[in-house]
Design a protein around this motif. Structure first.
Motif, PDB file in Angstrom:
ATOM      1  N   HIS A   1       0.704  -1.126  -0.085  1.00 53.99           N
ATOM      2  CA  HIS A   1       0.033  -0.473  -0.079  1.00 53.99           C
ATOM      3  C   HIS A   1       0.852   0.781   0.011  1.00 53.99           C
ATOM      4  N   ILE A   2       2.309   1.382   0.395  1.00 52.67           N
ATOM      5  CA  ILE A   2       3.243   2.750   0.185  1.00 52.67           C
ATOM      6  C   ILE A   2       3.174   2.684  -0.527  1.00 52.67           C
ATOM      7  N   VAL A   3       3.646   1.915  -1.728  1.00 54.29           N
ATOM      8  CA  VAL A   3       4.363   1.145  -2.903  1.00 54.29           C
ATOM      9  C   VAL A   3       2.776   1.896  -4.049  1.00 54.29           C
ATOM     10  N   ALA A   4       1.501   1.207  -3.755  1.00 54.92           N
ATOM     11  CA  ALA A   4       0.776   2.483  -4.634  1.00 54.92           C
ATOM     12  C   ALA A   4       0.426   3.760  -4.171  1.00 54.92           C
ATOM     13  N   GLY A   5       0.401   4.177  -2.510  1.00 58.58           N
ATOM     14  CA  GLY A   5       0.372   5.966  -2.560  1.00 58.58           C
ATOM     15  C   GLY A   5       1.278   6.650  -2.862  1.00 58.58           C
ATOM     16  N   VAL A   6       2.465   5.804  -3.173  1.00 57.62           N
ATOM     17  CA  VAL A   6       3.371   6.851  -3.501  1.00 57.62           C
ATOM     18  C   VAL A   6       3.250   7.016  -5.505  1.00 57.62           C
ATOM     19  N   VAL A   7       2.803   5.081  -6.264  1.00 59.38           N
ATOM     20  CA  VAL A   7       2.609   5.733  -7.141  1.00 59.38           C
ATOM     21  C   VAL A   7       1.179   6.302  -7.906  1.00 59.38           C
ATOM     22  N   ILE A   8      -0.013   6.899  -8.018  1.00 59.46           N
ATOM     23  CA  ILE A   8      -0.729   7.092  -7.427  1.00 59.46           C
ATOM     24  C   ILE A   8      -0.933   8.279  -7.470  1.00 59.46           C
TER      25      ILE A   8
ATOM     26  N   LEU B   1      -9.345   9.253  -6.973  1.00 61.84           N
ATOM     27  CA  LEU B   1      -7.508   8.930  -7.475  1.00 61.84           C
ATOM     28  C   LEU B   1      -7.032   9.420  -5.748  1.00 61.84           C
ATOM     29  N   SER B   2      -7.910  11.305  -5.199  1.00 65.59           N
ATOM     30  CA  SER B   2      -6.916  10.945  -4.377  1.00 65.59           C
ATOM     31  C   SER B   2      -7.500  10.295  -2.948  1.00 65.59           C
ATOM     32  N   LEU B   3      -8.566   9.582  -3.413  1.00 63.22           N
ATOM     33  CA  LEU B   3      -9.120   8.430  -1.718  1.00 63.22           C
ATOM     34  C   LEU B   3      -8.460   7.446  -1.986  1.00 63.22           C
ATOM     35  N   THR B   4      -8.281   7.115  -3.096  1.00 62.92           N
ATOM     36  CA  THR B   4      -6.892   6.121  -3.397  1.00 62.92           C
ATOM     37  C   THR B   4      -6.027   6.048  -2.876  1.00 62.92           C
ATOM     38  N   THR B   5      -5.056   7.289  -3.124  1.00 59.88           N
ATOM     39  CA  THR B   5      -4.421   8.385  -2.500  1.00 59.88           C
ATOM     40  C   THR B   5      -4.054   7.776  -1.391  1.00 59.88           C
ATOM     41  N   TRP B   6      -4.930   8.380  -0.301  1.00 64.05           N
ATOM     42  CA  TRP B   6      -5.581   8.677   1.119  1.00 64.05           C
ATOM     43  C   TRP B   6      -5.598   7.363   2.174  1.00 64.05           C
ATOM     44  N   MET B   7      -5.953   6.142   1.108  1.00 65.56           N
ATOM     45  CA  MET B   7      -6.916   4.822   1.925  1.00 65.56           C
ATOM     46  C   MET B   7      -5.357   3.860   1.837  1.00 65.56           C
ATOM     47  N   SER B   8      -3.943   4.304   0.489  1.00 67.30           N
ATOM     48  CA  SER B   8      -3.221   4.022   0.377  1.00 67.30           C
ATOM     49  C   SER B   8      -2.590   4.117   1.585  1.00 67.30           C
ATOM     50  N   PHE B   9      -1.865   5.336   1.479  1.00 67.87           N
ATOM     51  CA  PHE B   9      -1.007   5.542   2.355  1.00 67.87           C
ATOM     52  C   PHE B   9      -1.722   5.927   4.216  1.00 67.87           C
ATOM     53  N   ILE B  10      -3.082   5.944   4.178  1.00 68.97           N
ATOM     54  CA  ILE B  10      -2.792   5.524   5.929  1.00 68.97           C
ATOM     55  C   ILE B  10      -3.158   3.932   6.191  1.00 68.97           C
TER      56      ILE B  10
ATOM     57  N   SER C   1      -3.425  -2.212  -5.571  1.00 64.77           N
ATOM     58  CA  SER C   1      -4.093  -1.566  -4.622  1.00 64.77           C
ATOM     59  C   SER C   1      -3.975  -0.372  -4.824  1.00 64.77           C
ATOM     60  N   GLY C   2      -3.749  -0.170  -6.285  1.00 57.47           N
ATOM     61  CA  GLY C   2      -4.034   1.364  -6.909  1.00 57.47           C
ATOM     62  C   GLY C   2      -5.285   0.686  -7.996  1.00 57.47           C
ATOM     63  N   LEU C   3      -4.660   0.567  -9.462  1.00 57.44           N
ATOM     64  CA  LEU C   3      -5.284   0.507 -10.251  1.00 57.44           C
ATOM     65  C   LEU C   3      -7.508  -0.039  -9.753  1.00 57.44           C
ATOM     66  N   ILE C   4      -5.980  -1.328  -9.637  1.00 58.82           N
ATOM     67  CA  ILE C   4      -8.384  -1.797  -9.101  1.00 58.82           C
ATOM     68  C   ILE C   4      -9.297  -1.389  -7.991  1.00 58.82           C
ATOM     69  N   ILE C   5      -7.895  -0.769  -6.963  1.00 58.69           N
ATOM     70  CA  ILE C   5      -8.970   0.110  -6.519  1.00 58.69           C
ATOM     71  C   ILE C   5      -9.556   0.911  -7.278  1.00 58.69           C
ATOM     72  N   PHE C   6      -8.899   2.147  -7.607  1.00 56.86           N
ATOM     73  CA  PHE C   6      -9.506   2.960  -8.094  1.00 56.86           C
ATOM     74  C   PHE C   6     -11.023   2.705  -9.255  1.00 56.86           C
ATOM     75  N   ILE C   7     -10.681   1.635 -10.021  1.00 53.26           N
ATOM     76  CA  ILE C   7     -11.692   1.410 -10.498  1.00 53.26           C
ATOM     77  C   ILE C   7     -12.468   0.541 -10.235  1.00 53.26           C
ATOM     78  N   GLN C   8     -12.555   0.507  -8.751  1.00 53.64           N
ATOM     79  CA  GLN C   8     -13.646  -0.512  -7.774  1.00 53.64           C
ATOM     80  C   GLN C   8     -14.432   0.947  -7.428  1.00 53.64           C
ATOM     81  N   LEU C   9     -13.743   1.816  -7.225  1.00 58.45           N
ATOM     82  CA  LEU C   9     -14.227   3.369  -6.847  1.00 58.45           C
ATOM     83  C   LEU C   9     -15.384   3.424  -8.118  1.00 58.45           C
ATOM     84  N   TRP C  10     -14.880   3.935  -8.559  1.00 58.04           N
ATOM     85  CA  TRP C  10     -15.342   4.628  -9.603  1.00 58.04           C
ATOM     86  C   TRP C  10     -16.665   3.867 -10.057  1.00 58.04           C
TER      87      TRP C  10
END
Length: 373
Positions: free
Chosen positions: A53-60, A225-234, A272-281
């Motif tokens: 999830h740290i990797v996901a946050g950094v990438v997104i 995208l922002s919500l995915t980033t926050w969830m990844s880092f937190i 944790s990045g692309l798929i979570i964003f797809i699910q949120l959308w």
């Protein structure tokens, strides 16, 4: 040519959420194999969750910052607390309980329980809709209509298919060739069904609540995208605290092999990045029940790939259960499409009435002006 292009464009717009969720389940399918290989070689699951999830946050983060810079709402303290709880439910708490339960129960039991998330989400969404008006858009259920009954029956049928895949083996399907890939593990399962069952059930419940809470949070913070980033880092920070408590050996934090590295990269960037964003959308477009109804597809894909590539045993019960799951999924999706169409038409009727009233007023005014002239 133009007509064909218009038809294909309309088809894509209509079934875009469906196609995206199928791709998401394919992504989860490959995650199963790469993480299994990594865990079998000694990668600590809790450390993996943290790094992933740290990797996901950094990438997104760069995409979220630049693409949603003008549309991202202001983050208040109350909204941050809500995202903190959302990260706890969807990342740190749920995933750590899930991977811990793997030590005490069988993978078959866990697979069956995870596939009940769709049914749990449907039930919780319907109950919350009755309890509070704030959740009125979660799930529409009218058992008097054909589409409403289709959703209920489809949920039950899908759950029955999952149970069939788990509890009924049937004859063994003969494999005509050997395994193309061999994964040798050194993990041992110390069965404790009571502890493992409790962890699995609680993780499925929190997962279901997470899907529903996503729909609620997206209304106030419609920036996927922002919500995915926050969830990844937190979520990564929460998991790091948990891992530090349960794992005191610094050696566990070392990435020992290339498969560990690539499993972290794949899990972070894709899952944790692309798929979570797809699910949120898709959650914002179709609701949380729609998203969770596709979860059994990954189980079917995993069973097929394990049979054809890893040479694992495949029983007729798994094939029969997979067919039942697909039938149930189709019924639910048909019911949701019908309900959504009905809701759209219901919302359009008041607008048409208002337009007719405006036109009538204009005609009256025009007639009055003519009479004055």
């Amino acid at each position: 040519m133009a007509l064909g292009g218009c038809m294909s464009g309309a088809f894509y717009r209509r079934f875009k959420p469906h196609l995206l969720m199928v791709l998401a389940q394919i992504g989860y399918t490959f995650l199963y194999f790469i993480t299994e290989a990594s865990f079998d070689r000694g990668m600590n699951p809790h450390v993996y969750i943290t790094y992933r999830h740290i990797v996901a946050g950094v990438v997104i983060l760069p995409f979220a910052y630049f693409l949603e810079r003008k549309t991202r709402p202001k983050l208040t303290l109350a909204l941050f607390a809500e995202i903190f709880v959302l990260s706890l439910l969807g990342v740190s708490l749920t995933l750590n309980m899930y991977f811990t339960s793997l030590r005490y129960t069988s993978p078959t039991f866990i697979a069956s329980m995870v596939n009940t998330i769709a049914s749990m989400t449907f039930i919780i969404a319907v109950v919350l809709r009755q309890v509070s008006p704030d959740f009125c858009r979660l799930e529409v259920l009218n058992v008097r209509s054909n589409h409403g009954m289709a959703k209920v029956i489809g949920t039950i049928v899908s759950l029955a298919g999952v149970m069939t895949m788990t509890l009924y083996k049937g004859p063994l399907v003969k494999n005509l060739w050997g395994a193309l890939i061999h994964i040798q593990g050194n993990n041992t399962i110390h069965e404790n069904w009571l502890k493992g069952s409790i962890l699995t059930v609680v993780s499925c419940i929190t997962w279901s609540i997470w899907y529903i809470m996503q729909a609620y949070t997206l209304r106030k913070y419609p920036a996927q995208l922002s919500l995915t980033t926050w969830m990844s880092f937190i979520g990564g920070a929460q998991s790091a605290v948990f891992t530090t408590i349960v794992q005191h050996k610094p050696k566990a934090w070392m990435v020992g092999s290339s498969i560990d590295f690539w499993s972290i990269i794949y899990g972070g960037v894709v899952c944790s990045g692309l798929i979570i964003f797809i699910q949120l959308w898709c959650t914002e477009q179709k609701g949380p029940v729609f998203v969770t109804m596709f979860n059994p597809l990954s189980t079917i894909l995993v069973a097929c790939l394990a049979y054809f590539i890893l040479g694992e045993r495949l029983y007729m019960g798994s094939i029969l259960g997979g067919v039942i799951v697909i039938v149930g999924l189709y019924l639910v999706l048909w019911g949701k499409e019908g309900d959504q169409k009905h809701e759209t038409e219901s919302q359009a009727q008041p607008n048409l009435m208002n337009e007719d009233q405006k036109e009538a007023k204009i005609q009256v005014i025009s007639t009055a002006e003519k009479e004055m002239v």
